[in-house]
Enzyme design. Structure first.
Site, PDB file in Angstrom:
ATOM      1  N   TYR A 166       8.370 -18.093  35.841  1.00  0.00           N
ATOM      2  CA  TYR A 166       7.087 -17.657  35.301  1.00  0.00           C
ATOM      3  C   TYR A 166       6.064 -17.274  36.369  1.00  0.00           C
ATOM      4  CZ  TYR A 166       8.101 -18.464  30.442  1.00  0.00           C
ATOM      5  OH  TYR A 166       8.617 -18.366  29.192  1.00  0.00           O
TER       6      TYR A 166
ATOM      7  N   LYS B 294      20.424 -26.246  34.434  1.00  0.00           N
ATOM      8  CA  LYS B 294      21.633 -25.433  34.613  1.00  0.00           C
ATOM      9  C   LYS B 294      22.090 -25.624  36.067  1.00  0.00           C
ATOM     10  CE  LYS B 294      24.499 -22.251  32.929  1.00  0.00           C
ATOM     11  NZ  LYS B 294      25.380 -22.423  31.757  1.00  0.00           N
TER      12      LYS B 294
ATOM     13  N   ASP C  33      22.739 -24.734  27.860  1.00  0.00           N
ATOM     14  CA  ASP C  33      23.480 -24.087  26.759  1.00  0.00           C
ATOM     15  C   ASP C  33      24.033 -25.130  25.792  1.00  0.00           C
ATOM     16  OD1 ASP C  33      24.710 -24.537  29.197  1.00  0.00           O
ATOM     17  OD2 ASP C  33      26.243 -23.021  28.965  1.00  0.00           O
TER      18      ASP C  33
ATOM     19  N   ASP D  68      10.364 -23.106  27.230  1.00  0.00           N
ATOM     20  CA  ASP D  68       9.802 -22.101  26.328  1.00  0.00           C
ATOM     21  C   ASP D  68      10.803 -21.794  25.209  1.00  0.00           C
ATOM     22  OD1 ASP D  68       8.148 -20.198  25.308  1.00  0.00           O
ATOM     23  OD2 ASP D  68       8.420 -18.730  26.892  1.00  0.00           O
TER      24      ASP D  68
ATOM     25  N   ASP E 266      10.837 -23.126  20.912  1.00  0.00           N
ATOM     26  CA  ASP E 266      10.905 -22.278  19.709  1.00  0.00           C
ATOM     27  C   ASP E 266      12.094 -22.699  18.842  1.00  0.00           C
ATOM     28  OD1 ASP E 266       8.729 -20.767  20.679  1.00  0.00           O
ATOM     29  OD2 ASP E 266       9.551 -18.937  19.805  1.00  0.00           O
TER      30      ASP E 266
END
Ligand code: NAI
Length: 339
Positions: free
Chosen positions: A129, A176, A209, A233, A237
Site C-alpha cells: 500500500y 504467505k 490462500d 483488506d 471483505d
C-alpha cells in the site's frame, strides 16, 4: 471533571458516494441520544479534490490530528489512474497503524454460519500500500512490498494485547511466507517472537490462500487474525460476506494518539443518492468509537436498538432483504433507543 461530564469534539469526514447518507444517518441517531459529542465537519474526497487538488488535504489531516477522534465515510479512489487514495494518505499521515475489523453475526441477519465472532487486525501503513511503483521497461512494471520489523512488531503486539484485554484465546497470523520468504518470513518470525510474551494465548499461523478456504468452511476456528495490509483488506471483505455483507461490517483505524472510525465498505456508487444504502456498518463503527471514548452504556443502547430493528425483516434495508429506505431504517432505530 467526571468522565461522564466530558464533551468530545469529533471530526466528521463525510466522504463520497453513500458517505454523506450513512454519516447523516449515524449522526442523527447519536444526536437523538443527546451524547456529549460536538461534530466538526472536516472536508475531504471529491469536494476537496476539486477545490484543493487533494482528496485528503493537509489541513483536514491536521484537524483530525488536533481532534484525536474522527468518524469517516468512504472516499473514492479511481482504478488504475488518478489521485492517490485519501484513505492511505490519512492512515499513513496520522500513523493509524492498526485497522480493527470485527466480524460478528447480527441478530436476525441470516447467513450460512451462525455465531461467527472474529476480529481482523490489519496492519494499516506498510506493505504494497505504500504505492511505491515504477516502470522498469516498456513491458515491465514493479511494485515494492515494504515491511519493517518495528511495523510488524507493533501490529502483532496490538493483536496480542487486544486478545489479553478482551479475554480472547487465540491469535492467528495470516501470511504467505512460503513464497515471500524475506518479507512475510520476517512478519511471521516477529509474530512468533511477540507470541512468546503472551503464553496464555494460543498462537497459530496460516497461509493466506488456505485461510480464505478455512474462513468460508470453518470460520469458528478463528478468534483474532493478525495480518498485513493487502491480505487484511481482502480477508475483511470476505469476512463481511460471512456476516451479511458490506452493509454491516464495521471498522476502526487506531494509532497511538488518534483514532478514525469507518466502515469496511467503499462509496457504493451503484446505490449512492438513492436513499437505499444500509447505514449499519457506519453505525457499528460509531459504536466502536463510543467504546473507545469509554461511553460503554451508550454504545450498548445503540447496539440494542439496532438489533431490535434488524430482527424485524421488513424494517431492514434492501441489502438485507428488506424494503426500508436509509431514512426509514434510521427512524426505526431512533424510535427504539428508549425501549
Ligand atoms: P463498495 O464497498 O463501495 O461496494 C461493493 C458493493 O457493496 C456494491 O454493490 C455496493 O452497493 C455494496 N455496498 C457497499 N456498502 C453498502 C452499504 N452500506 N449498503 C448497501 N450496500 C452496500 O466497493 P467498490 O465498488 O469496489 O468501491 C467503490 C469505491 O469505494 C472505489 O473508489 C474504492 O476505492 C472506494 N473504497 C473506499 C473505501 C474507504 O474509503 N474506506 C473502502 C473500499 C473502497
Amino acid at each position: 471533571m467526571k468522565l461522564n461530564e466530558r464533551r468530545f469534539s469529533v471530526g466528521l469526514l463525510k466522504g463520497d458516494g453513500i458517505g454523506p447518507e450513512i454519516c447523516d444517518a449515524t449522526v442523527e441517531i447519536l444526536n437523538a441520544m443527546k451524547l456529549p459529542i460536538d461534530w466538526v465537519e472536516v472536508p475531504c474526497g471529491d469536494a476537496t479534490l476539486k477545490t484543493q487538488n487533494s482528496a485528503m488535504p493537509a489541513s483536514s489531516i491536521q484537524k483530525i490530528r488536533e481532534l484525536k477522534i474522527g468518524l469517516k465515510g468512504p472516499t473514492g479512489t479511481p482504478i488504475g489512474t488518478g489521485h492517490k487514495s485519501a484513505n492511505v494518505t490519512l492512515r499513513k499521515s496520522l500513523d493509524l497503524y492498526s485497522n480493527v475489523r470485527p466480524a460478528q453475526n447480527l441478530p436476525g441477519v441470516m447467513t450460512p454460519f451462525q455465531n461467527v465472532d472474529l476480529i481482523i487486525v490489519r496492519e494499516n501503513t506498510e506493505d504494497l500500500y505504500g504505492g511505491v511503483e515504477h516502470q522498469v521497461s516498456e513491458d515491465v512494471v514493479q511494485c515494492m512490498k515494504i515491511l519493517s520489523r518495528p511495523g510488524s512488531e507493533r501490529i502483532c503486539r496490538y493483536a496480542f494485547e487486544m486478545a489479553r484485554n478482551l479475554k480472547r484465546h487465540k491469535v492467528t497470523c495470516v501470511h504467505k511466507a512460503n513464497i515471500m520468504k524475506l518479507t512475510d518470513g520476517m512478519f511471521l518470525e516477529v509474530f512468533r517472537t511477540v507470541a512468546a510474551d503472551y503464553p496464555e494465548i494460543e498462537a497459530s499461523d496460516m497461509i493466506i490462500d488456505n485461510c480464505c478456504m478455512q474462513l468460508v468452511t470453518k470460520p469458528h476456528q478463528f478468534d483474532i487474525i493478525v495480518t498485513q495490509n493487502l491480505y487484511g483488506d481482502i480477508v475483511s471483505d470476505l469476512c463481511a460476506g460471512l456476516i451479511g455483507g458490506l452493509g454491516v461490517a464495521a471498522g476502526a483505524n487506531i494509532g497511538k494518539h488518534v483514532a478514525v472510525f469507518e466502515a469496511v465498505h467503499g462509496t457504493a456508487p451503484d446505490i449512492a443518492g438513492k436513499d437505499v444504502c444500509n447505514p449499519t456498518a457506519m453505525l457499528l463503527s460509531a459504536v466502536m468509537m463510543l467504546e473507545h471514548m469509554y461511553l460503554h452504556e451508550e454504545a450498548g443502547r445503540v447496539r440494542k436498538a439496532l438489533h431490535k430493528v434488524l430482527k424485524e425483516p421488513k424494517l431492514r434495508t434492501q441489502d438485507l432483504g428488506g424494503t426500508a429506505t436509509t431514512k426509514g431504517f434510521t427512524q426505526s432505530i431512533i424510535e427504539r433507543l428508549n425501549q
